[in-house]
Design a protein around this motif. Structure first.
Motif, short mmCIF file in Angstrom:
data_model
loop_
_atom_site.label_atom_id
_atom_site.label_comp_id
_atom_site.label_asym_id
_atom_site.label_seq_id
_atom_site.Cartn_x
_atom_site.Cartn_y
_atom_site.Cartn_z
N PRO A 27 -23.82 10.99 -2.58
CA PRO A 27 -22.91 9.84 -2.79
C PRO A 27 -21.69 10.18 -3.41
N THR A 28 -21.88 11.31 -4.50
CA THR A 28 -20.76 11.61 -5.31
C THR A 28 -19.77 12.16 -4.49
N ILE A 29 -19.99 13.24 -3.82
CA ILE A 29 -19.14 13.87 -3.15
C ILE A 29 -18.46 13.09 -1.92
N ILE A 30 -19.31 12.06 -1.25
CA ILE A 30 -18.54 11.43 -0.15
C ILE A 30 -17.76 10.47 -0.95
N ILE A 31 -18.05 9.73 -1.82
CA ILE A 31 -17.16 8.73 -2.53
C ILE A 31 -15.76 9.40 -2.91
N CYS A 32 -15.89 10.61 -3.60
CA CYS A 32 -14.83 11.49 -4.13
C CYS A 32 -14.08 12.00 -2.87
N GLU A 33 -14.35 12.28 -1.73
CA GLU A 33 -13.73 12.66 -0.59
C GLU A 33 -12.97 11.63 -0.10
N LEU A 34 -13.69 10.52 0.05
CA LEU A 34 -12.97 9.28 0.34
C LEU A 34 -11.63 8.91 -0.23
N LEU A 35 -11.91 9.11 -1.55
CA LEU A 35 -10.87 8.57 -2.64
C LEU A 35 -9.93 9.89 -3.01
N GLY A 36 -10.08 10.86 -2.44
CA GLY A 36 -9.25 12.00 -2.67
C GLY A 36 -9.51 12.83 -3.95
N VAL A 37 -10.80 12.67 -4.66
CA VAL A 37 -10.60 13.19 -6.04
C VAL A 37 -11.13 14.75 -5.60
N PRO A 38 -10.01 15.72 -6.32
CA PRO A 38 -10.08 16.96 -6.09
C PRO A 38 -11.58 17.58 -6.47
N TYR A 39 -12.05 18.63 -5.56
CA TYR A 39 -13.18 19.21 -5.69
C TYR A 39 -13.69 19.76 -7.16
N GLU A 40 -12.63 20.34 -7.80
CA GLU A 40 -13.10 21.05 -9.12
C GLU A 40 -13.01 19.85 -10.16
N ASP A 41 -12.75 18.70 -9.91
CA ASP A 41 -12.90 17.38 -10.86
C ASP A 41 -14.16 16.79 -10.75
N ARG A 42 -14.92 17.11 -9.59
CA ARG A 42 -16.38 16.13 -9.51
C ARG A 42 -17.15 16.17 -10.31
N ALA A 43 -17.59 17.38 -10.68
CA ALA A 43 -18.80 17.39 -11.63
C ALA A 43 -18.42 16.56 -13.06
N SER A 44 -17.33 16.66 -13.55
CA SER A 44 -17.02 16.06 -15.03
C SER A 44 -16.77 14.48 -14.60
N LEU A 49 -4.22 -0.01 -8.37
CA LEU A 49 -5.02 1.02 -7.66
C LEU A 49 -5.98 1.63 -8.45
N GLN A 50 -5.80 1.83 -9.72
CA GLN A 50 -6.52 2.32 -10.62
C GLN A 50 -8.00 1.43 -10.73
N GLY A 51 -7.65 0.21 -10.84
CA GLY A 51 -8.76 -0.81 -10.96
C GLY A 51 -9.87 -0.67 -9.62
N ILE A 52 -9.08 -0.58 -8.47
CA ILE A 52 -9.79 -0.55 -7.15
C ILE A 52 -10.72 0.62 -7.11
N SER A 53 -9.85 1.59 -7.59
CA SER A 53 -10.56 3.21 -7.40
C SER A 53 -11.92 3.06 -8.33
N LEU A 54 -11.77 2.42 -9.56
CA LEU A 54 -12.99 2.41 -10.35
C LEU A 54 -14.20 1.79 -9.82
N ILE A 55 -13.88 0.44 -9.31
CA ILE A 55 -14.84 -0.32 -8.72
C ILE A 55 -15.60 0.43 -7.55
N LEU A 56 -14.58 1.28 -6.52
CA LEU A 56 -15.29 2.09 -5.39
C LEU A 56 -15.92 3.12 -5.85
N LEU A 57 -15.61 3.79 -6.91
CA LEU A 57 -16.41 5.13 -7.36
C LEU A 57 -17.75 4.71 -8.05
N ALA A 58 -17.48 3.84 -9.05
CA ALA A 58 -18.78 3.43 -9.55
C ALA A 58 -19.74 2.61 -8.76
N ALA A 59 -19.41 2.05 -7.61
CA ALA A 59 -20.51 1.18 -6.82
C ALA A 59 -20.79 2.15 -5.85
#
Length: 396
Positions: free
Chosen positions: A147-164, A222-232
């Motif tokens: 789910p981390t990879i999927i939600i990060c891809e949906l929101l456009g979080v760069p690959y190198e940032d996903r682990a942290s 947009l920052q608040g929306i992103s936080l909700i989507l990522l956490a959920a």
């Protein structure tokens, strides 16, 4: 005629030994006394606890009950309004303003189009597990990455940032860190999202966040929306995958049925969602006096809605404490109900169906690597219930 009134003074902090999938005994006892109880919030503020399916569902659909954080009367000081964009803690019209642009991004059709990508990620994780060999922690090796990879891809979080990024979200949602550590992780996540929004405005890419930059939403929103989507999108599904696997391994007849008939997968997902209810509870505050369950909820009073007992209500589900993958009764409340019904429910369903089916197919001898009582469980204080680790092994 009103039900006999039960009183709950504090919520439990742990589940009964040997019963990791059942609601805490105190909540189950409250439900046995009736669907609604008196309750004292942690701040010593009187309120109500609703444990019955019909009453929980009715409150979730009733506009006389509010989701606004600043109206939650649970502590002896005033809570601030939710930050811009964090629409789970808002009512309409603010809630609708933030939710509406997202609805089209999370339709069942759009989520089905993601199936191939989810299958690819799942296969990659299973390949890595097979290459490393048993035993392994299914949480870190499988349940969290998908789910981390999927939600990060949906929101456009760069690959190198996903682990942290996963580590930060993990820290402020696990319910066991100090206030200082939690605040540090939360602040770091907010700062990262702030920079991500600016990057998407400057150079949009093919993702949900870039699409939203074309709306009238501010950077802060947009920052608040992103936080909700990522956490959920990360925490709930990760815990359903790990806790769901644990539950299946502890119910060998159900596990065998699913292995024998992969077509049972969709029903299995729905039953696991009902049976486990990892998002355990939510709160609502009465805007006016409301008559419910034979009692008057006075305006300004906050009610705690227990999803895990509602989804185990014997008046709604036959033999509710049994895990039955063949169950025909639908309508669970694992994703909520009403205007706040979970946006990502279809995505979660697909991730669970694909991941669990592939896991059981790849490792037909999958089993716990430790006695079940040694599996570390998240505390009840965590927003989302689950396991901390799930050591598993298989025959090579």
């Amino acid at each position: 005629m009103s039900e006999s009134l039960h009183t709950v003074t504090t919520l439990p902090t742990e589940r009964r030994p040997g019963c990791p999938f059942d609601p805490p005994a105190e909540l189950a006892e409250a439900r046995r006394h009736g669907p609604i109880s008196r309750y004292t919030h942690p701040g010593g503020i009187p309120g109500w606890l609703i444990t019955g399916y019909d009453l929980v569902r009715s409150v979730l659909a009733d506009p006389r009950f509010s989701s606004r954080r600043e109206l939650m009367n649970v502590v002896d000081f005033e809570l601030p309004p939710a930050p811009p964009g964090e629409f789970l803690l808002m009512d309409d019209p603010q809630h609708g303003r933030y939710r509406k642009p997202l609805v089209g991004k999370f339709t069942a059709r759009r989520m089905r189009l993601l199936t191939e990508r989810i299958e690819q990620i799942t296969t990659e994780r299973l390949d890595a597990m097979e290459e490393t060999g048993p035993p392994t922690d299914l949480v870190t090796a499988f349940a969290k990455p998908i789910p981390t990879i999927i939600i990060c891809e949906l929101l456009g979080v760069p690959y190198e940032d996903r682990a942290s990024f996963q580590e930060q979200i993990d820290t402020f949602m696990n319910g066991e860190v100090s206030e200082e550590v939690l605040t540090t992780a939360y602040t770091a996540t907010q700062e990262y999202l702030s920079q991500l929004v600016l990057a998407k405005r400057a150079e949009p890419t093919d993702d949900v966040l870039s699409d939203l930059t074309d709306s009238d939403l501010s950077d802060e929103e947009l920052q608040g929306i992103s936080l909700i989507l990522l956490a959920a999108g990360f925490d709930t599904t990760a815990n359903m995958l790990s806790l769901g696997t644990f539950a299946l391994l502890q119910h060998p007849a159900q596990l065998a049925a699913l292995r024998a008939d992969p077509a049972l997968a969709d029903q299995a997902v729905e039953e696991l969602l009902r049976y486990l209810s990892v998002a355990k509870s939510f709160m609502r505050t009465a805007l006016v006096d409301v008559e419910i369950g034979g009692h008057t909820i006075e305006a300004g009073t906050t009610v705690l809605l227990s999803y895990n007992t509602a989804n185990r209500d014997p008046e709604r589900f036959t033999d509710p404490h049994a895990l039955d993958l063949g169950r025909q009764e639908g309508g669970h409340l694992a994703f909520g109900h009403g205007t706040h019904l979970c946006l990502g429910q279809q995505l979660a369903r697909i991730e669970m169906r694909v991941a669990l089916t592939a896991l059981l197919h790849r490792f037909p001898t999958l089993r716990l690597a430790v006695p079940p009582e040694e599996v570390g469980l998240r505390p009840e204080t965590a927003d989302i219930y689950g396991v901390k680790t799930l050591p598993v092994t298989w025959d090579v």
